[in-house]
Design a protein around this motif. Structure first.
Motif, PDB file in Angstrom:
ATOM      1  N   GLU A 237      27.185  22.054  64.691  1.00 54.67           N
ATOM      2  CA  GLU A 237      27.607  20.873  63.932  1.00 54.67           C
ATOM      3  C   GLU A 237      28.051  19.776  64.883  1.00 54.67           C
ATOM      4  O   GLU A 237      28.795  20.036  65.826  1.00 54.67           O
ATOM      5  CB  GLU A 237      28.765  21.256  63.003  1.00 54.67           C
ATOM      6  N   ASP A 238      27.583  18.541  64.632  1.00 58.67           N
ATOM      7  CA  ASP A 238      28.011  17.419  65.461  1.00 58.67           C
ATOM      8  C   ASP A 238      28.556  16.296  64.584  1.00 58.67           C
ATOM      9  O   ASP A 238      28.350  16.280  63.379  1.00 58.67           O
ATOM     10  CB  ASP A 238      26.861  16.916  66.353  1.00 58.67           C
ATOM     11  N   ASP A 239      29.256  15.375  65.242  1.00 53.92           N
ATOM     12  CA  ASP A 239      29.816  14.219  64.532  1.00 53.92           C
ATOM     13  C   ASP A 239      29.042  12.949  64.872  1.00 53.92           C
ATOM     14  O   ASP A 239      29.585  11.861  64.845  1.00 53.92           O
ATOM     15  CB  ASP A 239      31.305  14.040  64.877  1.00 53.92           C
ATOM     16  N   GLY A 240      27.768  13.104  65.138  1.00 54.82           N
ATOM     17  CA  GLY A 240      26.931  11.987  65.571  1.00 54.82           C
ATOM     18  C   GLY A 240      26.497  11.064  64.450  1.00 54.82           C
ATOM     19  O   GLY A 240      27.039  11.092  63.343  1.00 54.82           O
ATOM     20  N   ILE A 241      25.474  10.272  64.751  1.00 50.95           N
ATOM     21  CA  ILE A 241      25.029   9.222  63.829  1.00 50.95           C
ATOM     22  C   ILE A 241      24.270   9.762  62.626  1.00 50.95           C
ATOM     23  O   ILE A 241      24.102   9.063  61.640  1.00 50.95           O
ATOM     24  CB  ILE A 241      24.173   8.165  64.556  1.00 50.95           C
ATOM     25  N   GLY A 242      23.813  11.014  62.699  1.00 47.02           N
ATOM     26  CA  GLY A 242      23.103  11.605  61.572  1.00 47.02           C
ATOM     27  C   GLY A 242      21.768  10.925  61.315  1.00 47.02           C
ATOM     28  O   GLY A 242      21.350  10.023  62.038  1.00 47.02           O
ATOM     29  N   PHE A 243      21.101  11.369  60.264  1.00 45.27           N
ATOM     30  CA  PHE A 243      19.810  10.797  59.893  1.00 45.27           C
ATOM     31  C   PHE A 243      19.539  11.142  58.438  1.00 45.27           C
ATOM     32  O   PHE A 243      20.132  12.065  57.880  1.00 45.27           O
ATOM     33  CB  PHE A 243      18.685  11.319  60.795  1.00 45.27           C
ATOM     34  N   GLY A 244      18.630  10.401  57.832  1.00 46.55           N
ATOM     35  CA  GLY A 244      18.222  10.689  56.459  1.00 46.55           C
ATOM     36  C   GLY A 244      17.170  11.778  56.456  1.00 46.55           C
ATOM     37  O   GLY A 244      16.408  11.921  57.400  1.00 46.55           O
ATOM     38  N   SER A 245      17.103  12.556  55.400  1.00 51.99           N
ATOM     39  CA  SER A 245      16.155  13.665  55.340  1.00 51.99           C
ATOM     40  C   SER A 245      14.712  13.195  55.419  1.00 51.99           C
ATOM     41  O   SER A 245      13.843  13.908  55.888  1.00 51.99           O
ATOM     42  CB  SER A 245      16.370  14.486  54.071  1.00 51.99           C
ATOM     43  N   ASN A 246      14.438  11.969  54.966  1.00 49.41           N
ATOM     44  CA  ASN A 246      13.065  11.459  55.040  1.00 49.41           C
ATOM     45  C   ASN A 246      12.606  11.294  56.484  1.00 49.41           C
ATOM     46  O   ASN A 246      11.423  11.396  56.778  1.00 49.41           O
ATOM     47  CB  ASN A 246      12.935  10.143  54.279  1.00 49.41           C
TER      48      ASN A 246
ATOM     49  N   GLU B 277      18.572  25.889  58.018  1.00 50.52           N
ATOM     50  CA  GLU B 277      18.920  24.767  57.140  1.00 50.52           C
ATOM     51  C   GLU B 277      19.484  23.670  58.027  1.00 50.52           C
ATOM     52  O   GLU B 277      20.393  23.919  58.817  1.00 50.52           O
ATOM     53  CB  GLU B 277      19.992  25.177  56.134  1.00 50.52           C
ATOM     54  N   ILE B 278      18.949  22.473  57.891  1.00 48.71           N
ATOM     55  CA  ILE B 278      19.480  21.332  58.625  1.00 48.71           C
ATOM     56  C   ILE B 278      19.868  20.288  57.597  1.00 48.71           C
ATOM     57  O   ILE B 278      19.043  19.870  56.786  1.00 48.71           O
ATOM     58  CB  ILE B 278      18.461  20.761  59.626  1.00 48.71           C
ATOM     59  N   THR B 279      21.146  19.904  57.615  1.00 51.01           N
ATOM     60  CA  THR B 279      21.614  18.873  56.700  1.00 51.01           C
ATOM     61  C   THR B 279      22.229  17.744  57.510  1.00 51.01           C
ATOM     62  O   THR B 279      22.917  17.976  58.502  1.00 51.01           O
ATOM     63  CB  THR B 279      22.648  19.417  55.694  1.00 51.01           C
ATOM     64  N   SER B 280      21.943  16.526  57.077  1.00 50.82           N
ATOM     65  CA  SER B 280      22.449  15.362  57.790  1.00 50.82           C
ATOM     66  C   SER B 280      22.454  14.165  56.855  1.00 50.82           C
ATOM     67  O   SER B 280      21.656  14.094  55.922  1.00 50.82           O
ATOM     68  CB  SER B 280      21.555  15.070  59.001  1.00 50.82           C
TER      69      SER B 280
ATOM     70  N   THR C 110      25.336  15.955  61.773  1.00 52.23           N
ATOM     71  CA  THR C 110      24.302  16.919  61.415  1.00 52.23           C
ATOM     72  C   THR C 110      24.869  18.332  61.507  1.00 52.23           C
ATOM     73  O   THR C 110      25.633  18.637  62.416  1.00 52.23           O
ATOM     74  CB  THR C 110      23.094  16.783  62.366  1.00 52.23           C
ATOM     75  N   VAL C 111      24.465  19.159  60.568  1.00 55.51           N
ATOM     76  CA  VAL C 111      24.814  20.582  60.596  1.00 55.51           C
ATOM     77  C   VAL C 111      23.512  21.372  60.571  1.00 55.51           C
ATOM     78  O   VAL C 111      22.698  21.205  59.655  1.00 55.51           O
ATOM     79  CB  VAL C 111      25.696  20.986  59.391  1.00 55.51           C
ATOM     80  N   SER C 112      23.329  22.226  61.568  1.00 53.21           N
ATOM     81  CA  SER C 112      22.168  23.114  61.637  1.00 53.21           C
ATOM     82  C   SER C 112      22.683  24.542  61.516  1.00 53.21           C
ATOM     83  O   SER C 112      23.582  24.946  62.253  1.00 53.21           O
ATOM     84  CB  SER C 112      21.439  22.952  62.962  1.00 53.21           C
ATOM     85  N   VAL C 113      22.105  25.290  60.574  1.00 58.45           N
ATOM     86  CA  VAL C 113      22.509  26.680  60.365  1.00 58.45           C
ATOM     87  C   VAL C 113      21.267  27.551  60.461  1.00 58.45           C
ATOM     88  O   VAL C 113      20.237  27.251  59.852  1.00 58.45           O
ATOM     89  CB  VAL C 113      23.183  26.873  58.986  1.00 58.45           C
ATOM     90  N   PHE C 114      21.395  28.622  61.242  1.00 56.13           N
ATOM     91  CA  PHE C 114      20.296  29.563  61.442  1.00 56.13           C
ATOM     92  C   PHE C 114      20.780  30.955  61.055  1.00 56.13           C
ATOM     93  O   PHE C 114      21.872  31.366  61.442  1.00 56.13           O
ATOM     94  CB  PHE C 114      19.852  29.572  62.908  1.00 56.13           C
ATOM     95  N   TYR C 115      19.965  31.670  60.300  1.00 50.28           N
ATOM     96  CA  TYR C 115      20.230  33.063  59.957  1.00 50.28           C
ATOM     97  C   TYR C 115      19.100  33.884  60.555  1.00 50.28           C
ATOM     98  O   TYR C 115      17.935  33.697  60.188  1.00 50.28           O
ATOM     99  CB  TYR C 115      20.287  33.261  58.437  1.00 50.28           C
ATOM    100  N   ILE C 116      19.448  34.763  61.489  1.00 51.86           N
ATOM    101  CA  ILE C 116      18.437  35.506  62.227  1.00 51.86           C
ATOM    102  C   ILE C 116      18.789  36.995  62.193  1.00 51.86           C
ATOM    103  O   ILE C 116      19.888  37.377  62.599  1.00 51.86           O
ATOM    104  CB  ILE C 116      18.365  35.009  63.688  1.00 51.86           C
ATOM    105  N   PRO C 117      17.842  37.832  61.725  1.00 48.69           N
ATOM    106  CA  PRO C 117      18.101  39.268  61.774  1.00 48.69           C
ATOM    107  C   PRO C 117      18.293  39.723  63.223  1.00 48.69           C
ATOM    108  O   PRO C 117      17.616  39.226  64.125  1.00 48.69           O
ATOM    109  CB  PRO C 117      16.818  39.888  61.182  1.00 48.69           C
ATOM    110  N   THR C 118      19.223  40.656  63.435  1.00 49.32           N
ATOM    111  CA  THR C 118      19.475  41.111  64.807  1.00 49.32           C
ATOM    112  C   THR C 118      18.409  42.092  65.279  1.00 49.32           C
ATOM    113  O   THR C 118      18.311  42.349  66.484  1.00 49.32           O
ATOM    114  CB  THR C 118      20.857  41.776  64.934  1.00 49.32           C
TER     115      THR C 118
END
Length: 114
Positions: free
Chosen positions: A58-67, A92-95, A101-109
């Motif tokens: 997660e960052d506190d940057g300028i972000g971007f629109g999903s488009n 999942e990337i939300t911004s 921006t928040v990037s979340v990754f779910y990865i099986p071990t």
């Protein structure tokens, strides 16, 4: 840029190849932040539980629109997505502009077997 990094859980069951690919996913995500976000803060969290890694960046940057992601998907984002898919994970990337921006990754071990 102030970076905080935290881990929770047991990472010893992750094989070397899976660990390397996961490292590359994190590396590319951080590189995207450094290149584009103009962030002052970056938080990286890794949790290993129930045979899955949950990675949040997660960052506190300028972000971007999903488009922008849809229209101008960078090779970096494509590389991240292909690596996550190779590991049978999800992302999942939300911004939002001005909200970071928040990037979340779910990865099986481990590889899933049927």
């Amino acid at each position: 840029l102030h970076i905080s990094f935290s881990t929770e859980g047991d990472f010893s069951t992750i094989d070397e190849n899976r660990a390397l690919i996961t490292y590359r996913i994190i590396q590319e995500t951080i590189q995207n932040t450094l290149k584009h976000a103009k962030a002052k803060r970056l938080d990286v969290s890794m949790i290993s539980e129930n045979n899955e890694l949950a990675i949040t960046i997660e960052d506190d940057g300028i972000g971007f629109g999903s488009n922008i992601v849809v229209e101008k998907t960078s090779s970096g984002l494509r590389n991240i997505q292909s690596r996550v898919e190779y590991l049978n994970g999800t992302m999942e990337i939300t911004s939002q502009p001005g909200k970071g921006t928040v990037s979340v990754f779910y990865i099986p071990t481990q590889n899933k077997t049927n």
